[in-house]
Design a protein around this motif. Structure first.
Motif, PDB file in Angstrom:
ATOM      1  N   PHE A   1      16.715  95.856  84.998  1.00  0.00           N
ATOM      2  CA  PHE A   1      15.596  94.943  85.626  1.00  0.00           C
ATOM      3  C   PHE A   1      15.252  93.517  85.233  1.00  0.00           C
ATOM      4  O   PHE A   1      14.833  93.865  84.007  1.00  0.00           O
ATOM      5  CB  PHE A   1      14.455  95.839  86.101  1.00  0.00           C
ATOM      6  N   GLU A   2      15.580  92.774  85.989  1.00  0.00           N
ATOM      7  CA  GLU A   2      15.064  91.282  85.376  1.00  0.00           C
ATOM      8  C   GLU A   2      14.383  90.379  86.188  1.00  0.00           C
ATOM      9  O   GLU A   2      14.735  90.376  87.374  1.00  0.00           O
ATOM     10  CB  GLU A   2      16.573  90.428  85.001  1.00  0.00           C
ATOM     11  N   ALA A   3      13.088  89.851  85.750  1.00  0.00           N
ATOM     12  CA  ALA A   3      12.238  89.511  86.768  1.00  0.00           C
ATOM     13  C   ALA A   3      12.600  87.952  87.182  1.00  0.00           C
ATOM     14  O   ALA A   3      12.681  87.481  88.381  1.00  0.00           O
ATOM     15  CB  ALA A   3      10.895  89.112  86.027  1.00  0.00           C
ATOM     16  N   ALA A   4      13.686  87.379  86.374  1.00  0.00           N
ATOM     17  CA  ALA A   4      14.050  86.073  86.654  1.00  0.00           C
ATOM     18  C   ALA A   4      15.173  86.145  87.381  1.00  0.00           C
ATOM     19  O   ALA A   4      15.607  87.231  87.660  1.00  0.00           O
ATOM     20  CB  ALA A   4      14.461  85.352  85.282  1.00  0.00           C
ATOM     21  N   GLU A   5      16.162  84.843  87.814  1.00  0.00           N
ATOM     22  CA  GLU A   5      16.955  84.866  88.597  1.00  0.00           C
ATOM     23  C   GLU A   5      18.471  84.855  87.847  1.00  0.00           C
ATOM     24  O   GLU A   5      19.572  84.867  88.489  1.00  0.00           O
ATOM     25  CB  GLU A   5      17.090  83.847  89.699  1.00  0.00           C
ATOM     26  N   GLN A   6      18.394  84.849  86.513  1.00  0.00           N
ATOM     27  CA  GLN A   6      19.358  84.765  85.647  1.00  0.00           C
ATOM     28  C   GLN A   6      19.133  85.584  84.338  1.00  0.00           C
ATOM     29  O   GLN A   6      17.816  85.602  83.938  1.00  0.00           O
ATOM     30  CB  GLN A   6      19.725  83.248  85.499  1.00  0.00           C
ATOM     31  N   ALA A   7      20.243  85.837  83.666  1.00  0.00           N
ATOM     32  CA  ALA A   7      19.886  86.555  82.412  1.00  0.00           C
ATOM     33  C   ALA A   7      19.815  85.352  81.268  1.00  0.00           C
ATOM     34  O   ALA A   7      20.049  84.268  81.399  1.00  0.00           O
ATOM     35  CB  ALA A   7      21.282  87.387  82.211  1.00  0.00           C
ATOM     36  N   LEU A   8      19.143  85.881  80.183  1.00  0.00           N
ATOM     37  CA  LEU A   8      18.916  85.318  78.801  1.00  0.00           C
ATOM     38  C   LEU A   8      18.243  84.035  79.406  1.00  0.00           C
ATOM     39  O   LEU A   8      18.778  82.651  78.856  1.00  0.00           O
ATOM     40  CB  LEU A   8      20.277  84.732  78.132  1.00  0.00           C
ATOM     41  N   THR A   9      17.439  83.835  79.952  1.00  0.00           N
ATOM     42  CA  THR A   9      16.424  82.381  80.595  1.00  0.00           C
ATOM     43  C   THR A   9      15.391  82.276  79.407  1.00  0.00           C
ATOM     44  O   THR A   9      14.495  81.230  79.384  1.00  0.00           O
ATOM     45  CB  THR A   9      16.018  82.412  81.870  1.00  0.00           C
ATOM     46  N   ARG A  10      14.919  83.348  78.702  1.00  0.00           N
ATOM     47  CA  ARG A  10      13.531  83.403  77.974  1.00  0.00           C
ATOM     48  C   ARG A  10      13.772  83.242  76.424  1.00  0.00           C
ATOM     49  O   ARG A  10      14.261  82.041  76.191  1.00  0.00           O
ATOM     50  CB  ARG A  10      12.583  84.458  78.594  1.00  0.00           C
ATOM     51  N   ALA A  11      13.371  84.003  75.815  1.00  0.00           N
ATOM     52  CA  ALA A  11      13.339  84.119  74.342  1.00  0.00           C
ATOM     53  C   ALA A  11      15.050  83.874  73.857  1.00  0.00           C
ATOM     54  O   ALA A  11      15.287  83.069  72.747  1.00  0.00           O
ATOM     55  CB  ALA A  11      12.765  85.257  73.811  1.00  0.00           C
ATOM     56  N   SER A  12      16.035  84.373  74.362  1.00  0.00           N
ATOM     57  CA  SER A  12      17.348  84.225  74.216  1.00  0.00           C
ATOM     58  C   SER A  12      17.941  82.737  74.249  1.00  0.00           C
ATOM     59  O   SER A  12      18.802  82.356  73.505  1.00  0.00           O
ATOM     60  CB  SER A  12      18.233  85.122  74.972  1.00  0.00           C
ATOM     61  N   ARG A  13      17.128  81.901  75.033  1.00  0.00           N
ATOM     62  CA  ARG A  13      17.403  80.612  75.199  1.00  0.00           C
ATOM     63  C   ARG A  13      16.430  79.598  74.295  1.00  0.00           C
ATOM     64  O   ARG A  13      17.028  78.703  73.783  1.00  0.00           O
ATOM     65  CB  ARG A  13      17.367  80.411  76.683  1.00  0.00           C
ATOM     66  N   VAL A  14      15.214  80.304  74.410  1.00  0.00           N
ATOM     67  CA  VAL A  14      14.131  78.859  73.708  1.00  0.00           C
ATOM     68  C   VAL A  14      14.106  79.709  72.374  1.00  0.00           C
ATOM     69  O   VAL A  14      13.288  80.068  71.780  1.00  0.00           O
ATOM     70  CB  VAL A  14      12.879  79.132  74.577  1.00  0.00           C
ATOM     71  N   ASN A  15      15.052  78.792  71.624  1.00  0.00           N
ATOM     72  CA  ASN A  15      14.999  79.205  70.026  1.00  0.00           C
ATOM     73  C   ASN A  15      15.914  78.000  69.451  1.00  0.00           C
ATOM     74  O   ASN A  15      16.405  77.222  70.204  1.00  0.00           O
ATOM     75  CB  ASN A  15      15.693  80.652  69.726  1.00  0.00           C
ATOM     76  N   GLN A  16      16.003  78.104  68.516  1.00  0.00           N
ATOM     77  CA  GLN A  16      16.904  77.265  67.632  1.00  0.00           C
ATOM     78  C   GLN A  16      18.427  77.424  67.560  1.00  0.00           C
ATOM     79  O   GLN A  16      19.237  76.507  66.892  1.00  0.00           O
ATOM     80  CB  GLN A  16      16.536  76.942  66.043  1.00  0.00           C
ATOM     81  N   ALA A  17      18.905  78.474  68.379  1.00  0.00           N
ATOM     82  CA  ALA A  17      20.155  78.759  68.519  1.00  0.00           C
ATOM     83  C   ALA A  17      20.921  78.998  66.982  1.00  0.00           C
ATOM     84  O   ALA A  17      22.111  78.824  66.851  1.00  0.00           O
ATOM     85  CB  ALA A  17      20.991  77.581  69.098  1.00  0.00           C
ATOM     86  N   ARG A  18      20.234  79.201  66.195  1.00  0.00           N
ATOM     87  CA  ARG A  18      20.590  79.609  64.741  1.00  0.00           C
ATOM     88  C   ARG A  18      21.162  80.966  64.780  1.00  0.00           C
ATOM     89  O   ARG A  18      20.496  81.882  65.011  1.00  0.00           O
ATOM     90  CB  ARG A  18      19.328  79.359  63.619  1.00  0.00           C
ATOM     91  N   VAL A  19      22.584  81.056  64.213  1.00  0.00           N
ATOM     92  CA  VAL A  19      22.928  82.520  63.706  1.00  0.00           C
ATOM     93  C   VAL A  19      22.487  82.789  62.354  1.00  0.00           C
ATOM     94  O   VAL A  19      23.105  82.179  61.311  1.00  0.00           O
ATOM     95  CB  VAL A  19      24.283  82.708  63.923  1.00  0.00           C
ATOM     96  N   HIS A  20      21.418  83.505  62.179  1.00  0.00           N
ATOM     97  CA  HIS A  20      20.834  83.667  60.954  1.00  0.00           C
ATOM     98  C   HIS A  20      21.758  84.479  59.936  1.00  0.00           C
ATOM     99  O   HIS A  20      22.372  85.489  60.199  1.00  0.00           O
ATOM    100  CB  HIS A  20      19.279  84.621  61.142  1.00  0.00           C
ATOM    101  N   ALA A  21      22.092  83.780  58.873  1.00  0.00           N
ATOM    102  CA  ALA A  21      22.644  84.473  57.762  1.00  0.00           C
ATOM    103  C   ALA A  21      21.822  84.804  56.651  1.00  0.00           C
ATOM    104  O   ALA A  21      22.484  85.109  55.562  1.00  0.00           O
ATOM    105  CB  ALA A  21      23.885  83.418  57.368  1.00  0.00           C
ATOM    106  N   GLY A  22      20.613  84.724  56.734  1.00  0.00           N
ATOM    107  CA  GLY A  22      19.615  85.092  55.634  1.00  0.00           C
ATOM    108  C   GLY A  22      18.887  83.904  54.964  1.00  0.00           C
ATOM    109  O   GLY A  22      17.829  84.271  54.408  1.00  0.00           O
ATOM    110  N   TYR A  23      19.400  82.857  54.995  1.00  0.00           N
ATOM    111  CA  TYR A  23      18.805  81.851  54.371  1.00  0.00           C
ATOM    112  C   TYR A  23      17.273  81.571  54.555  1.00  0.00           C
ATOM    113  O   TYR A  23      16.627  81.150  53.656  1.00  0.00           O
ATOM    114  CB  TYR A  23      19.236  80.348  54.439  1.00  0.00           C
ATOM    115  N   HIS A  24      16.815  81.707  55.820  1.00  0.00           N
ATOM    116  CA  HIS A  24      15.444  81.606  56.164  1.00  0.00           C
ATOM    117  C   HIS A  24      14.448  82.534  55.717  1.00  0.00           C
ATOM    118  O   HIS A  24      13.087  82.285  55.778  1.00  0.00           O
ATOM    119  CB  HIS A  24      15.396  81.751  57.637  1.00  0.00           C
ATOM    120  N   TYR A  25      15.042  83.558  55.065  1.00  0.00           N
ATOM    121  CA  TYR A  25      13.895  84.681  54.438  1.00  0.00           C
ATOM    122  C   TYR A  25      13.805  84.968  53.186  1.00  0.00           C
ATOM    123  O   TYR A  25      13.897  85.998  52.764  1.00  0.00           O
ATOM    124  CB  TYR A  25      14.230  86.009  55.504  1.00  0.00           C
ATOM    125  N   PRO A  26      13.460  84.071  52.201  1.00  0.00           N
ATOM    126  CA  PRO A  26      13.515  84.316  50.762  1.00  0.00           C
ATOM    127  C   PRO A  26      12.577  85.068  50.361  1.00  0.00           C
ATOM    128  O   PRO A  26      12.610  85.554  49.280  1.00  0.00           O
ATOM    129  CB  PRO A  26      13.411  82.891  50.168  1.00  0.00           C
TER     130      PRO A  26
END
Length: 342
Positions: free
Chosen positions: A33-58
């Motif tokens: 069930f999705e309240a919006a009219e399309q998938a991946l419209t919220r947090a999956s879209r509103v981010n830096q589009a970074r594929v995290h490889a661990g660098y961000h979390y020392p």
């Protein structure tokens, strides 16, 4: 009788959980069930589009190690949506960073992440008095729209049904099954329910979140910008504290600009009240982000603002010290078979 499984939210986690449920239980009826009219419209879209490889979390070895271990699997699974055709540079701030250059390099070695030192004259012009050192990193960016399309194709092929414009308004547990009400209509019965609505994960009551964990909601702004020529094909992340990150945003020809200090606009721990709607934001923090970024890389003074993507982010407050990102998986003690995933 085939089990019926409901997943609330057609973001990345929701669709992946639906697909995994169908893989493990091929005969199951899986309904998203999705309240919006399309998938991946919220947090999956509103981010830096970074594929995290661990660098961000020392400061969170567990999050960093798991990111590094799962990086190649994600890249392989979504190879058509992942972009590696840019240079990603991590800079360690000389002052105000919680991690110095030597610590960061040791950390990268410990998790098995590439961190090749860069001489200042081999990088975009940098304020050497403000940056202790630079390293080349292996970290990609993803195109959320291509991931969305790939997931929708897989859902259709495997028989996962998705209802758009379908807002779940209540969940209850009578003597048998779990009743889900959509758009205040007639209840539908399911055997299992997964709430994957991220910043709205507590919308059905406190029992959907463990009492030992506190969740903070943040209204956040990500700026989309055009970069000067020196930064075409380059991503920059300054660590480890109140600094900025500039990343290619592959679903456009732009870069995303975020800042630890200026991206969060307001926050609250009251999940029932929440923060302002993203639609209520009428001014941008771009000028402050750009001004601070240009202190470290002067050419960034020429960043050109295009637009902002604004949404609500959920943060486990217990991880604000180490910046870790554990996955919350919690069964509602009052409703067996109901799970929250954050």
């Amino acid at each position: 009788m085939s089990p019926r499984i409901a997943v609330i939210g057609a973001g990345f986690y929701g669709l992946m959980i639906a697909l995994e449920a169908k893989r493990l239980l091929p005969s199951a009826q899986v309904q998203v069930f999705e309240a919006a009219e399309q998938a991946l419209t919220r947090a999956s879209r509103v981010n830096q589009a970074r594929v995290h490889a661990g660098y961000h979390y020392p400061r969170s070895l567990q999050t960093a190690f798991r990111s590094q271990q799962n990086y190649e699997g994600f890249v392989d699974l979504f190879k058509n949506a992942v972009h590696t055709d840019f240079r990603h540079i991590y800079g360690i701030a000389a002052e105000g960073s919680k991690t110095n250059l030597a610590q960061f390099q040791r950390f990268c070695a410990e998790i098995g992440a590439k961190a090749e030192p860069i001489h200042f004259d081999e990088s975009p012009i940098v304020a050497t008095e403000l940056i202790e050192g630079l390293v080349d990193a292996d970290e990609a960016a993803f195109d959320y729209s291509k991931i969305r399309d790939a997931l929708l194709v897989r859902c259709k092929a495997t028989g996962v049904n998705i209802a758009f414009g379908a807002k779940v308004t209540s969940i209850s547990k009578p003597q048998q099954g779990i009743e889900v009400v959509v758009n205040d209509g007639k209840p539908e019965s399911f055997d299992f329910v997964f709430n994957t609505t991220y910043a709205s994960v507590g919308q059905f009551g406190a029992a959907w979140l463990p009492s030992t964990m506190s969740v903070k909601l943040e209204l956040t702004e990500m700026c989309l910008v055009r970069v000067p020529d020196e930064f075409t094909g380059i991503g920059i992340t300054v660590m480890d504290g109140p600094f900025f990150s500039l990343m290619p945003y592959p679903s456009t020809d732009l870069h995303s600009l975020s800042h630890v200090r200026f991206t969060p606009i307001e926050s609250t721990k009251d999940l029932t009240v929440g923060v302002r709607s993203p639609k209520e934001l009428h001014s941008s923090m771009f000028s402050r982000m750009r001004l601070d970024a240009a202190r470290y890389f002067p050419a960034l003074e020429a960043l050109e603002y295009v637009s902002s993507i604004v949404d609500i982010k959920a943060v486990l407050t217990g991880n604000e010290i180490d910046d870790g990102r554990p996955i919350l998986y919690f069964e509602n003690p009052e409703m067996a078979g109901c799970y929250s995933v954050l």
